[in-house]
Write an enzyme that holds these catalytic residues in place. Structure first.
Site, mmCIF file in Angstrom:
data_model
loop_
_atom_site.group_PDB
_atom_site.id
_atom_site.type_symbol
_atom_site.label_atom_id
_atom_site.label_comp_id
_atom_site.label_asym_id
_atom_site.label_seq_id
_atom_site.Cartn_x
_atom_site.Cartn_y
_atom_site.Cartn_z
ATOM 1 N N HIS A 2 -1.552 1.660 -4.169
ATOM 2 C CA HIS A 2 -1.930 3.077 -4.025
ATOM 3 C C HIS A 2 -1.066 4.011 -4.866
ATOM 4 O O HIS A 2 -1.075 5.215 -4.644
ATOM 5 C CB HIS A 2 -1.877 3.480 -2.550
ATOM 6 C CG HIS A 2 -2.885 2.758 -1.698
ATOM 7 N ND1 HIS A 2 -2.821 2.697 -0.333
ATOM 8 C CD2 HIS A 2 -3.983 2.046 -2.046
ATOM 9 C CE1 HIS A 2 -3.842 1.978 0.134
ATOM 10 N NE2 HIS A 2 -4.547 1.568 -0.897
ATOM 11 N N CYS A 58 -0.467 14.711 -15.171
ATOM 12 C CA CYS A 58 -0.946 16.044 -15.567
ATOM 13 C C CYS A 58 -2.468 16.052 -15.437
ATOM 14 O O CYS A 58 -3.136 15.165 -15.984
ATOM 15 C CB CYS A 58 -0.524 16.341 -17.008
ATOM 16 S SG CYS A 58 -1.279 17.843 -17.659
ATOM 17 N N GLN A 66 0.847 -1.198 0.000
ATOM 18 C CA GLN A 66 0.000 0.000 0.000
ATOM 19 C C GLN A 66 0.882 1.247 0.000
ATOM 20 O O GLN A 66 0.383 2.361 -0.115
ATOM 21 C CB GLN A 66 -0.884 0.018 1.257
ATOM 22 C CG GLN A 66 -1.833 -1.150 1.335
ATOM 23 C CD GLN A 66 -2.399 -1.291 2.738
ATOM 24 O OE1 GLN A 66 -3.365 -0.624 3.100
ATOM 25 N NE2 GLN A 66 -1.811 -2.150 3.536
ATOM 26 N N GLY A 108 2.935 -4.650 8.957
ATOM 27 C CA GLY A 108 2.891 -3.204 9.209
ATOM 28 C C GLY A 108 1.748 -2.458 8.557
ATOM 29 O O GLY A 108 1.940 -1.361 8.046
ATOM 30 N N VAL A 122 3.488 4.155 -0.993
ATOM 31 C CA VAL A 122 3.763 4.903 -2.223
ATOM 32 C C VAL A 122 5.207 5.413 -2.222
ATOM 33 O O VAL A 122 5.597 6.188 -3.087
ATOM 34 C CB VAL A 122 2.767 6.085 -2.382
ATOM 35 C CG1 VAL A 122 1.342 5.579 -2.552
ATOM 36 C CG2 VAL A 122 2.860 7.059 -1.206
HETATM 37 N N1 APR Z 1 7.022 -2.813 12.330
HETATM 38 C C1 APR Z 1 5.796 -3.377 12.149
HETATM 39 N N2 APR Z 1 4.648 -2.681 12.191
HETATM 40 C C2 APR Z 1 4.733 -1.382 12.462
HETATM 41 C C3 APR Z 1 5.972 -0.715 12.683
HETATM 42 C C4 APR Z 1 7.150 -1.487 12.610
HETATM 43 N N3 APR Z 1 8.361 -0.968 12.812
HETATM 44 N N4 APR Z 1 5.721 0.600 12.918
HETATM 45 C C5 APR Z 1 4.400 0.760 12.837
HETATM 46 N N5 APR Z 1 3.793 -0.427 12.562
HETATM 47 C C6 APR Z 1 2.373 -0.686 12.325
HETATM 48 C C7 APR Z 1 1.405 0.076 13.199
HETATM 49 O O1 APR Z 1 1.156 -0.633 14.399
HETATM 50 C C8 APR Z 1 0.166 0.140 12.304
HETATM 51 O O2 APR Z 1 -0.668 -0.990 12.474
HETATM 52 O O3 APR Z 1 2.109 -0.275 11.001
HETATM 53 C C9 APR Z 1 0.745 0.105 10.882
HETATM 54 C C10 APR Z 1 0.673 1.419 10.135
HETATM 55 O O4 APR Z 1 -0.667 1.742 9.930
HETATM 56 P P1 APR Z 1 -1.110 2.997 9.046
HETATM 57 O O5 APR Z 1 -0.340 4.205 9.454
HETATM 58 O O6 APR Z 1 -2.587 3.060 9.110
HETATM 59 O O7 APR Z 1 -0.607 2.617 7.564
HETATM 60 P P2 APR Z 1 -1.290 1.678 6.476
HETATM 61 O O8 APR Z 1 -2.017 0.542 7.082
HETATM 62 O O9 APR Z 1 -0.235 1.377 5.477
HETATM 63 O O10 APR Z 1 -2.331 2.667 5.817
HETATM 64 C C11 APR Z 1 -3.040 2.258 4.693
HETATM 65 O O11 APR Z 1 -3.913 4.444 4.375
HETATM 66 O O12 APR Z 1 -3.440 6.725 4.498
HETATM 67 C C12 APR Z 1 -3.624 5.645 3.667
HETATM 68 O O13 APR Z 1 -2.941 5.371 1.459
HETATM 69 C C13 APR Z 1 -2.453 5.387 2.778
HETATM 70 O O14 APR Z 1 -1.481 3.316 2.068
HETATM 71 C C14 APR Z 1 -1.983 4.029 3.192
HETATM 72 C C15 APR Z 1 -3.237 3.386 3.740
#
Ligand code: APR
Length: 247
Positions: free
Chosen positions: A121, A129, A103, A189, A105
């Site tokens: 994503h 553009c 997911q 993650g 970018v």
């Molecule tokens: N190792 C493992 N997991 C981790 C670590 C780490 N070092 N650091 C953080 N995390 C976990 C957090 O506990 C959380 O569950 O990674 C996750 C990050 O969650 P989000 O910030 O919500 O990211 P993500 O799930 O990728 O978001 C999905 O949302 O904003 C949009 O398009 C964006 O692709 C993104 C999508």
């Protein structure tokens, strides 16, 4: 080797010929120094990602949105892939059938050496553009002008999927097909709350895959997972790799 962290049956699933899918989210890049979206450091000038990564925000204030992307591009530019990304590259080389779905970018998986990557994503090093729709790589960092413009004089936008936008059908279909056909899925993650990406582990599980989750904290996938390891991706994935490659 920390075998006690992983259930004994794990080695039955990670065979060289297994069909393996890894799904990653922002957590895999956290140890590279990239803030996650929903973590404590995920706020920027009191804005949440959900308020900036939208077509409405871009129409209202393209400068503000590009300032946010410029900040993120600068951070990523100064980051290096971490052992989590590197372990996923080793898995791709090892398994005969391997697919990475991300997911993210940030492009860090490709920088680490991953080749078979579905970027659900999009990628913030590519732009589109808004007038002509043409898509091209745009590596300028920091930006010379904010917002940056296309040669035709129109605005360009990051070639990423924003909240409220439909995901391009091709990567999504490829991701669903990989999920339905895999023997093992490793989910790393991701908070598991953004759709339709959050369906991917569920599809895999419904189709009989063995589900492994690596995250700092429990998520909606934790109850579904056959093996859930709480810890940092950059530490747990290399441990998992040691178990896989030693068998
Ligand atoms: N190792 C493992 N997991 C981790 C670590 C780490 N070092 N650091 C953080 N995390 C976990 C957090 O506990 C959380 O569950 O990674 C996750 C990050 O969650 P989000 O910030 O919500 O990211 P993500 O799930 O990728 O978001 C999905 O949302 O904003 C949009 O398009 C964006 O692709 C993104 C999508």
């Amino acid at each position: 080797m920390p075998r006690d962290k992983f259930p004994w049956e794990l080695h039955n699933f990670f065979k060289k010929g297994s069909r393996v899918v890894v799904l990653t989210g922002a957590g895999v890049s956290a140890e590279s120094g990239m803030p996650t979206f929903r973590g404590e450091d995920g706020l920027w000038r009191n804005y949440r990602a959900e308020e900036l990564a939208t077509p409405e925000a871009f129409t209202r204030d393209p400068k503000l949105v590009w300032e946010w992307y410029d900040m993120r591009r600068k951070i990523i530019h100064g980051c290096k892939p971490n052992p989590g990304h590197e372990t996923i590259v080793k898995m791709e080389v090892y398994f005969e059938d391997f697919q990475l779905i991300t997911q993210n970018v940030d492009g860090l998986h490709r920088r680490a050496g991953s080749k078979n990557v579905i970027e659900l994503h999009g990628n913030l090093w590519r732009v589109r553009c808004v007038e002509e729709g043409k898509i091209f790589d745009f590596m300028e960092v920091p930006l010379k002008a904010v917002p940056p413009l296309c040669d035709c004089g129109s605005l360009i936008r990051p070639d990423v999927v924003w909240f409220g936008e439909a995901m391009p059908i091709e990567p999504l279909e490829a991701a669903f097909t990989a999920a339905e056909g895999c023997d093992v899925m490793v989910v790393v993650g991701t908070s598991g709350i953004v759709q339709p990406a959050a369906l991917i582990p569920i599809l895999a599980k419904q189709n009989g895959a063995y589900l492994v989750e690596v995250n700092l904290e429990p998520t909606p996938f934790t109850g579904l997972a056959d093996c859930s390891v709480l810890g940092k991706a950059g530490e747990v994935l290399p441990e998992l790799w040691n178990l896989i490659k030693d068998q």
